[in-house]
Design a protein around this motif. Structure first.
Motif, mmCIF file in Angstrom:
data_model
loop_
_atom_site.group_PDB
_atom_site.id
_atom_site.type_symbol
_atom_site.label_atom_id
_atom_site.label_comp_id
_atom_site.label_asym_id
_atom_site.label_seq_id
_atom_site.Cartn_x
_atom_site.Cartn_y
_atom_site.Cartn_z
ATOM 1 N N ILE A 145 -9.145 -8.967 -3.000
ATOM 2 C CA ILE A 145 -8.481 -7.827 -3.621
ATOM 3 C C ILE A 145 -7.973 -6.894 -2.524
ATOM 4 O O ILE A 145 -8.705 -6.570 -1.581
ATOM 5 C CB ILE A 145 -9.459 -7.071 -4.552
ATOM 6 C CG1 ILE A 145 -9.936 -7.990 -5.682
ATOM 7 C CG2 ILE A 145 -8.808 -5.809 -5.100
ATOM 8 C CD1 ILE A 145 -8.831 -8.500 -6.579
ATOM 9 N N SER A 146 -6.715 -6.446 -2.634
ATOM 10 C CA SER A 146 -6.116 -5.608 -1.591
ATOM 11 C C SER A 146 -6.027 -4.144 -2.034
ATOM 12 O O SER A 146 -6.216 -3.817 -3.210
ATOM 13 C CB SER A 146 -4.708 -6.117 -1.258
ATOM 14 O OG SER A 146 -3.829 -5.864 -2.345
ATOM 15 N N GLU A 147 -5.700 -3.276 -1.058
ATOM 16 C CA GLU A 147 -5.540 -1.850 -1.355
ATOM 17 C C GLU A 147 -4.353 -1.632 -2.294
ATOM 18 O O GLU A 147 -4.378 -0.748 -3.164
ATOM 19 C CB GLU A 147 -5.334 -1.082 -0.055
ATOM 20 C CG GLU A 147 -5.552 0.417 -0.168
ATOM 21 C CD GLU A 147 -6.971 0.770 -0.551
ATOM 22 O OE1 GLU A 147 -7.135 1.579 -1.501
ATOM 23 O OE2 GLU A 147 -7.917 0.246 0.070
ATOM 24 N N LEU A 148 -3.337 -2.468 -2.143
ATOM 25 C CA LEU A 148 -2.160 -2.361 -3.007
ATOM 26 C C LEU A 148 -2.504 -2.734 -4.445
ATOM 27 O O LEU A 148 -1.970 -2.143 -5.394
ATOM 28 C CB LEU A 148 -1.039 -3.263 -2.472
ATOM 29 C CG LEU A 148 0.398 -2.889 -2.876
ATOM 30 C CD1 LEU A 148 0.742 -1.467 -2.457
ATOM 31 C CD2 LEU A 148 1.389 -3.886 -2.294
ATOM 32 N N ASP A 149 -3.394 -3.715 -4.605
ATOM 33 C CA ASP A 149 -3.863 -4.092 -5.958
ATOM 34 C C ASP A 149 -4.496 -2.891 -6.649
ATOM 35 O O ASP A 149 -4.292 -2.654 -7.842
ATOM 36 C CB ASP A 149 -4.889 -5.226 -5.874
ATOM 37 C CG ASP A 149 -4.281 -6.547 -5.459
ATOM 38 O OD1 ASP A 149 -3.108 -6.785 -5.776
ATOM 39 O OD2 ASP A 149 -4.988 -7.342 -4.805
ATOM 40 N N ASN A 153 -2.778 -0.715 -9.778
ATOM 41 C CA ASN A 153 -3.497 -1.193 -10.978
ATOM 42 C C ASN A 153 -3.107 -2.631 -11.345
ATOM 43 O O ASN A 153 -2.913 -2.964 -12.521
ATOM 44 C CB ASN A 153 -3.225 -0.281 -12.191
ATOM 45 C CG ASN A 153 -3.602 1.159 -11.929
ATOM 46 O OD1 ASN A 153 -4.560 1.429 -11.206
ATOM 47 N ND2 ASN A 153 -2.844 2.094 -12.480
ATOM 48 N N ARG A 154 -2.972 -3.461 -10.333
ATOM 49 C CA ARG A 154 -2.544 -4.838 -10.583
ATOM 50 C C ARG A 154 -3.622 -5.643 -11.300
ATOM 51 O O ARG A 154 -4.809 -5.428 -11.093
ATOM 52 C CB ARG A 154 -2.221 -5.534 -9.257
ATOM 53 C CG ARG A 154 -0.938 -5.073 -8.602
ATOM 54 C CD ARG A 154 -0.745 -5.809 -7.294
ATOM 55 N NE ARG A 154 0.513 -5.470 -6.642
ATOM 56 C CZ ARG A 154 0.872 -5.927 -5.445
ATOM 57 N NH1 ARG A 154 0.048 -6.726 -4.773
ATOM 58 N NH2 ARG A 154 2.037 -5.568 -4.924
ATOM 59 N N LYS A 155 -3.164 -6.585 -12.125
ATOM 60 C CA LYS A 155 -4.087 -7.486 -12.803
ATOM 61 C C LYS A 155 -4.296 -8.711 -11.903
ATOM 62 O O LYS A 155 -3.849 -9.827 -12.199
ATOM 63 C CB LYS A 155 -3.535 -7.901 -14.163
ATOM 64 C CG LYS A 155 -3.405 -6.731 -15.141
ATOM 65 C CD LYS A 155 -2.738 -7.160 -16.441
ATOM 66 C CE LYS A 155 -2.536 -5.960 -17.351
ATOM 67 N NZ LYS A 155 -1.782 -6.327 -18.581
ATOM 68 N N SER A 156 -4.965 -8.458 -10.788
ATOM 69 C CA SER A 156 -5.277 -9.504 -9.816
ATOM 70 C C SER A 156 -6.762 -9.817 -9.901
ATOM 71 O O SER A 156 -7.573 -8.938 -10.200
ATOM 72 C CB SER A 156 -4.916 -9.060 -8.399
ATOM 73 O OG SER A 156 -3.560 -8.677 -8.328
ATOM 74 N N VAL A 188 -5.606 -14.552 -7.177
ATOM 75 C CA VAL A 188 -5.027 -14.377 -5.844
ATOM 76 C C VAL A 188 -5.904 -14.964 -4.744
ATOM 77 O O VAL A 188 -5.472 -15.072 -3.596
ATOM 78 C CB VAL A 188 -4.781 -12.881 -5.543
ATOM 79 C CG1 VAL A 188 -3.764 -12.307 -6.514
ATOM 80 C CG2 VAL A 188 -6.089 -12.085 -5.606
ATOM 81 N N GLY A 189 -7.145 -15.347 -5.080
ATOM 82 C CA GLY A 189 -8.016 -15.897 -4.049
ATOM 83 C C GLY A 189 -9.271 -16.524 -4.612
ATOM 84 O O GLY A 189 -9.643 -16.302 -5.769
ATOM 85 N N ILE A 204 -12.129 -7.865 -9.543
ATOM 86 C CA ILE A 204 -10.832 -7.326 -9.925
ATOM 87 C C ILE A 204 -10.699 -5.936 -9.305
ATOM 88 O O ILE A 204 -11.702 -5.341 -8.892
ATOM 89 C CB ILE A 204 -10.672 -7.248 -11.462
ATOM 90 C CG1 ILE A 204 -11.701 -6.263 -12.056
ATOM 91 C CG2 ILE A 204 -10.811 -8.623 -12.100
ATOM 92 C CD1 ILE A 204 -11.517 -6.011 -13.550
ATOM 93 N N PRO A 205 -9.489 -5.377 -9.210
ATOM 94 C CA PRO A 205 -9.344 -4.010 -8.684
ATOM 95 C C PRO A 205 -10.100 -3.015 -9.570
ATOM 96 O O PRO A 205 -10.034 -3.094 -10.797
ATOM 97 C CB PRO A 205 -7.833 -3.762 -8.742
ATOM 98 C CG PRO A 205 -7.224 -5.127 -8.747
ATOM 99 C CD PRO A 205 -8.177 -5.995 -9.503
#
Length: 408
Positions: A145-149, A153-156, A188-189, A204-205
């Motif tokens: 999970i990234s800072e951008l996620d 509020n990305r559904k990653s 994503v991973g 998840i974020p």
């Protein structure tokens, strides 16, 4: 030292007193055997506990919410402390030594994960990118999970290899969409964690989890890591955090139940000190057992000298020097302790190697004795055997031929 006749004489003496030799050898072998087993067991316990600490970052500090147990400024005890995003932001801004930080949001309701016709129930945890370092996870595919996620509020979702194998089978999950409680999330991973328990989860974020599943800004706990160069300040940082949270949530800084702070480094140091004490205790027991065997060797050699008084007198009458008499007795003493010590060493190491593959416990791992310590203990045993034979050897050398020949 390698006089063939002397060795034949030693073997002949030992053969004549088989029971005595066996019992003496056993007491010495048993001492070194017990020492090796105790050292190996201590190492096994230490390895297991160390691995438990290493499953999370050793330099981490975890903060858990609790319930007040003391009245404070008119507020009654029994209040539940709730963490929010404000605590995350405040901690990030106040603690300058932070290396990694993450809040955690546990999604308790449902926990259903599906992909096509496959489904399963796993832990769903909302986090920041710092969890990768805090949990010591290994990324097998894709990314964490990234800072951008978090910001968008990305559904990653980053899933464990257990979830991948269960839901995706042989299909590559990266870029695919799976459903978490009927909400589509993009994989994503894929990660793996040394703790098998932690492989039954997905990340998840934290912002996405709050927006979709809880509808508020609440978080359940926070954790930080500090650089190795600042590790000696971990206790100070933990107290700084307690003071900050006490002020923000209106509870007494002395109320240890309001929040719980787990300083992994401090706990790790406590266990290291504990195992240092255990090692000292093990050595005391092991050396005590060895000494009892060495005393047995010394007593036996005294008896041997007494039984061979006449023989020794004859030798001296025929020209044997005191040094040759001392050498003969010492050789016998050293041989018994060296042979028995080596046998005990091999038996102890062999038993540890035999049992090691079958010992599978979270808190007991690879029970093995350090080979350098084992060799050092054996050398110490041989030296002790030399000292054990020295007193009876000197007694034998001091025997006067005329007095020896009078012995019956």
């Amino acid at each position: 030292m390698f006089d063939k006749e002397k060795w034949l004489e030693i073997f002949s003496t030992l053969k004549k007193n088989k029971l005595r030799t066996v019992l003496t050898s056993f007491s010495v072998a048993w001492g070194i055997f017990i020492l090796i087993i105790l050292l190996g067991s201590g190492n096994g316990l230490q390895n297991g506990v160390t691995k438990q600490f290493e499953q999370d970052a050793t330099n981490s500090i975890w903060i858990y919410r609790g319930q007040t147990s003391m009245p404070y400024r008119g507020l009654k005890p029994g209040r539940g402390i709730k963490f929010t995003n404000e605590d995350y932001d405040a901690t990030l801004g106040e603690v300058k030594e932070i290396e990694a930080i993450s809040a955690r949001l546990n999604i308790w309701q449902q926990r259903n994960l599906t992909y096509k016709n496959e489904y399963g129930t796993y832990d769903i945890i909302g986090v920041h990118p710092g969890t990768k370092q805090l949990e010591n996870v290994t990324i097998e595919e894709g990314r964490f999970i990234s800072e951008l996620d978090v910001k968008q509020n990305r559904k990653s979702v980053t899933i464990s290899y257990v979830v991948r194998d269960a839901l995706f089978k042989d299909e590559d999950p990266i870029g695919k969409y799976m459903k978490i409680n009927n909400v589509p999330f993009k994989v994503v991973g894929v990660f793996s964690d040394e703790s098998e328990r932690d492989n039954n989860r997905v990340y998840i974020p934290v912002s996405t989890g709050q927006k979709i599943f809880t509808g508020n800004n609440e978080i359940h706990n926070l954790a930080i890591t500090i650089p190795a160069s600042q590790m000696e300040k971990s206790t100070e940082i933990a107290e700084q955090l307690r003071t900050s949270y006490a002020k923000r949530h209106s509870f007494s800084v002395d109320d240890r139940r309001a929040i719980y702070i787990n300083n992994n480094l401090q706990e790790f140091k406590k266990f290291q000190s504990l195992f240092g004490g255990i090692r000292i205790f093990v050595w005391i027991i092991g050396i005590g057992t060895i000494i009892s065997g060495i005393v047995g060797v010394s007593n036996i050699m005294i008896i041997v000298v007494k039984e061979r008084t006449t023989e020794i007198g004859v030798r001296k009458a025929l020209g044997a020097t005191p040094n040759s008499i001392v050498g003969l007795i010492l050789m016998e003493s050293i041989f018994i302790t060296a042979f028995a010590g080596y046998f005990g060493l091999v038996a102890g190491v062999g038993l540890l190697e035999l049992l090691s593959p079958y010992v599978k416990s979270d808190f007991f791992l690879n029970p093995e004795a350090n080979i350098s310590i084992a060799i050092g203990a054996t050398i110490m045993l041989i030296v002790a055997g030399t000292l054990a034979g020295l007193i009876p050897a000197r007694r034998a050398a001091s025997i006067k031929p005329i007095e020896a020949l009078r012995e019956e």
